[in-house]
Scaffold this active site. Structure first.
Site, PDB file in Angstrom:
ATOM      1  N   LEU A  38     -25.605  35.933  -4.239  1.00 26.04           N
ATOM      2  CA  LEU A  38     -24.996  36.478  -2.757  1.00 26.04           C
ATOM      3  C   LEU A  38     -26.363  37.869  -2.362  1.00 26.04           C
ATOM      4  CD1 LEU A  38     -22.186  38.879  -5.018  1.00 26.04           C
ATOM      5  CD2 LEU A  38     -22.004  36.723  -3.418  1.00 26.04           C
ATOM      6  N   GLY A  39     -25.912  38.120  -0.955  1.00 20.52           N
ATOM      7  CA  GLY A  39     -26.978  38.575   0.213  1.00 20.52           C
ATOM      8  C   GLY A  39     -27.510  37.936   1.076  1.00 20.52           C
ATOM      9  N   LYS A  51     -39.987  42.170   5.049  1.00 23.34           N
ATOM     10  CA  LYS A  51     -39.881  43.752   4.807  1.00 23.34           C
ATOM     11  C   LYS A  51     -41.454  44.420   3.561  1.00 23.34           C
ATOM     12  CE  LYS A  51     -37.961  43.680   8.339  1.00 23.34           C
ATOM     13  NZ  LYS A  51     -37.628  42.906   8.165  1.00 23.34           N
ATOM     14  N   GLY A 114     -18.419  25.976   0.902  1.00 25.06           N
ATOM     15  CA  GLY A 114     -16.542  25.923   1.187  1.00 25.06           C
ATOM     16  C   GLY A 114     -16.330  25.215   2.618  1.00 25.06           C
ATOM     17  N   ALA A 175     -43.109  33.214  20.350  1.00 21.89           N
ATOM     18  CA  ALA A 175     -42.691  35.074  20.195  1.00 21.89           C
ATOM     19  C   ALA A 175     -41.980  36.268  20.208  1.00 21.89           C
ATOM     20  CB  ALA A 175     -44.234  34.886  20.914  1.00 21.89           C
ATOM     21  N   ILE A 177     -38.614  38.267  17.998  1.00 15.47           N
ATOM     22  CA  ILE A 177     -38.538  39.895  16.422  1.00 15.47           C
ATOM     23  C   ILE A 177     -39.315  38.223  15.654  1.00 15.47           C
ATOM     24  CG2 ILE A 177     -37.841  41.147  15.116  1.00 15.47           C
ATOM     25  CD1 ILE A 177     -35.653  41.462  17.315  1.00 15.47           C
ATOM     26  N   ILE A 178     -39.202  37.563  15.413  1.00 17.05           N
ATOM     27  CA  ILE A 178     -39.342  37.018  13.980  1.00 17.05           C
ATOM     28  C   ILE A 178     -40.760  36.383  14.192  1.00 17.05           C
ATOM     29  CG2 ILE A 178     -38.867  34.976  12.152  1.00 17.05           C
ATOM     30  CD1 ILE A 178     -35.684  35.635  12.799  1.00 17.05           C
ATOM     31  N   ALA A 310     -28.579  41.594  10.799  1.00 17.18           N
ATOM     32  CA  ALA A 310     -27.550  42.252   9.623  1.00 17.18           C
ATOM     33  C   ALA A 310     -26.488  43.080   9.771  1.00 17.18           C
ATOM     34  CB  ALA A 310     -28.878  42.378   8.192  1.00 17.18           C
ATOM     35  N   HIS A 434     -41.943  70.897  12.853  1.00 19.13           N
ATOM     36  CA  HIS A 434     -43.364  70.830  13.732  1.00 19.13           C
ATOM     37  C   HIS A 434     -44.777  70.418  12.341  1.00 19.13           C
ATOM     38  CE1 HIS A 434     -46.830  70.350  16.087  1.00 19.13           C
ATOM     39  NE2 HIS A 434     -47.484  71.027  15.394  1.00 19.13           N
TER      40      HIS A 434
END
EC number: 1.8.1.4
Length: 455
Positions: A38-39, A51, A114, A175, A177-178, A310, A434
């Protein structure tokens, strides 16, 4: 009697969230997922692996920046095999955890591709399942550029995260995000990176001032930008790839990464057999409850169009599950945060200035430069910015952009402020600790109100 009350086709972030929520509400749930785990793309070959590698890139850069403080480290020795094993271990731990969550909820998982064979039936391998309701969550795949050859030295983003090698000269075509995240990773590991982008502007949908800061920082890392440029010809060999550009010149690279976007996987599940409407781009049409043109079939995530993120899929999944269980809910927000996990991070939410004008507001922007942030400078940060779009009449916050370390985390406060219809006064009167990066949000609001003392 149907075999299951709910069949979820796809086990990515949206699919498993929908399945688990429905199971918690008492439904008998089956997930049909073509992968062995899964995922989905996010966990297996997207968000989480990237990441992990971006974290390593950050460590490398911070170690070098420590020289400014008189702390000198030896140049890093990178064990690629160990790096990839560590990344894969993180993915394995998380996918294993999802399997355990499914088991404890008594959610059955069938690891087969499926396809629909009717509005209440689906074939998965050699088995046919009947269902009362279904949720489509099959995600998206990388776009393959027309007329590009398949070759070991031409990678997509999935292959790039597997990191067969760290090329000396790397071209990234696309160019977005990925592509920018890949540039962040590979430039830190030692590659000379060239980013090729068809658009004349980098990230044209994002605040130009913030994008300028990102481009400058990536340039400082050795990245080169070829904007307003297309690739006319690709010639691979055993040792590299030659790219011929639209301006007439050619260059040779060790490896080329194709990163020009993603497309819906709805074309691979036989929507027509179930009567599900989709457009020419294979985007499935849904209403604000995620219901398709077939009343008992819902769709979530990338198959329903932009933004393909996601966290959007996860929220849609919960909405669809609750609607099926009789709850009166809907996806009633257009506020989907976007984050480029580059160095520095770039995050944005809500309306930009032009969009706010188009919607009838009288908008204005206010900002706070991070070169005036004590926490940013003390933490080794460089140029950064917190910018807010607001209505001049009501002071209501409409959108914003943040660029700098942990921008993705800081964006949550701004997102909540917009959801709650907060004003500049609301943001400015909240006492922020702060020194923190979060106080730049309050400072930006104070600047618009004329009460700022830190500039």
């Amino acid at each position: 009697m149907a075999d299951v009350q709910l069949l979820v086709l796809g086990g990515g972030p949206g699919g498993y969230a929908a399945a688990f929520r429905a199971a918690d509400l008492g439904l008998n749930v089956l997930i049909v997922e073509g992968r062995d785990t899964l995922g989905g793309v996010c966990l297996n070959e997207g968000c989480i692996p990237s990441k992990a590698l971006l974290h390593v890139a950050k460590i490398i850069r911070e170690a070098k920046q420590a020289e400014h403080y008189g702390v000198v480290f030896q140049p890093p020795k990178i064990d690629i095999k160990k790096l990839i094993n560590s990344k894969d271990q993180i993915v394995g731990n998380l996918t294993g955890g999802l399997g355990g969550l499914a088991s404890r909820r008594k959610v059955k998982v069938v690891h087969e591709k499926g396809v629909f064979i009717g509005p209440n039936t689906l074939q998965a391998g050699n088995d046919v399942f009947t269902f009362e309701h279904a949720i489509i969550a099959v995600g998206s795949r990388t776009v393959a550029l027309a007329n590009w050859p398949t070759h070991k030295r031409i990678w997509d983003s999935t292959r790039a995260l597997e990191m067969p090698e760290v090329p000396e000269n790397l071209a990234i075509v696309g160019a977005g995000i990925i592509g920018l995240e890949m540039a962040t990773i590979y430039s830190a590991l030692g590659s000379k990176v060239t980013l090729v982008e068809l658009s004349k502007d980098l990230l044209p949908m994002v605040d130009k001032e913030a994008v300028k800061i990102l481009r400058q920082q990536l340039s400082n890392f050795g990245c080169e930008f070829l904007l307003g440029t297309s690739v006319d010809q690709v010639t691979p060999s055993d040792t590299g790839v030659s790219l011929a550009f639209s301006d007439g010149h050619s260059r040779d690279y060790d490896v080329v990464i194709s990163s020009v976007g993603r497309r819906s996987n709805a074309d691979g599940i036989d929507c027509d057999a179930a009567g599900i409407h989709r457009n020419q781009q294979d985007i499935i049409t849904i209403d604000d409850q995620c219901r398709t043109s077939v009343p008992n079939i819902f769709a979530i995530g990338d198959v329903t169009g932009m933004p393909m993120l996601a966290h959007r899929a996860t929220h849609q999944g919960k909405v669809a599950a609750e609607v099926i269980c009789g709850h009166k809910v809907q996806m009633n927000t257009s506020l989907i945060p976007s984050v480029a996990y580059t160095d520095p991070e770039l995050a944005w939410i809500g309306l930009n200035l032009e969009e706010a004008k188009e919607q009838g507001y009288q908008p204005k922007t206010t900002s706070f430069p991070w070169l005036a942030s004590g926490r940013n400078l003390a933490s080794g940060g460089h140029d950064g910015l917190t910018k807010i779009v607001y209505c001049t009449e009501s002071h209501r916050i409409l959108g914003g952009t943040i660029i700098g370390m942990n921008a993705g985390e800081l964006l949550a406060e701004l997102t909540l402020a917009i959801e709650m219809c907060a004003t500049l006064e609301d943001l400015a009167l909240v006492v922020h600790a702060h020194p923190t990066l979060s106080e730049t949000l309050a400072f930006a609001a104070e600047r618009a109100l004329g009460t700022l003392t830190d500039l």
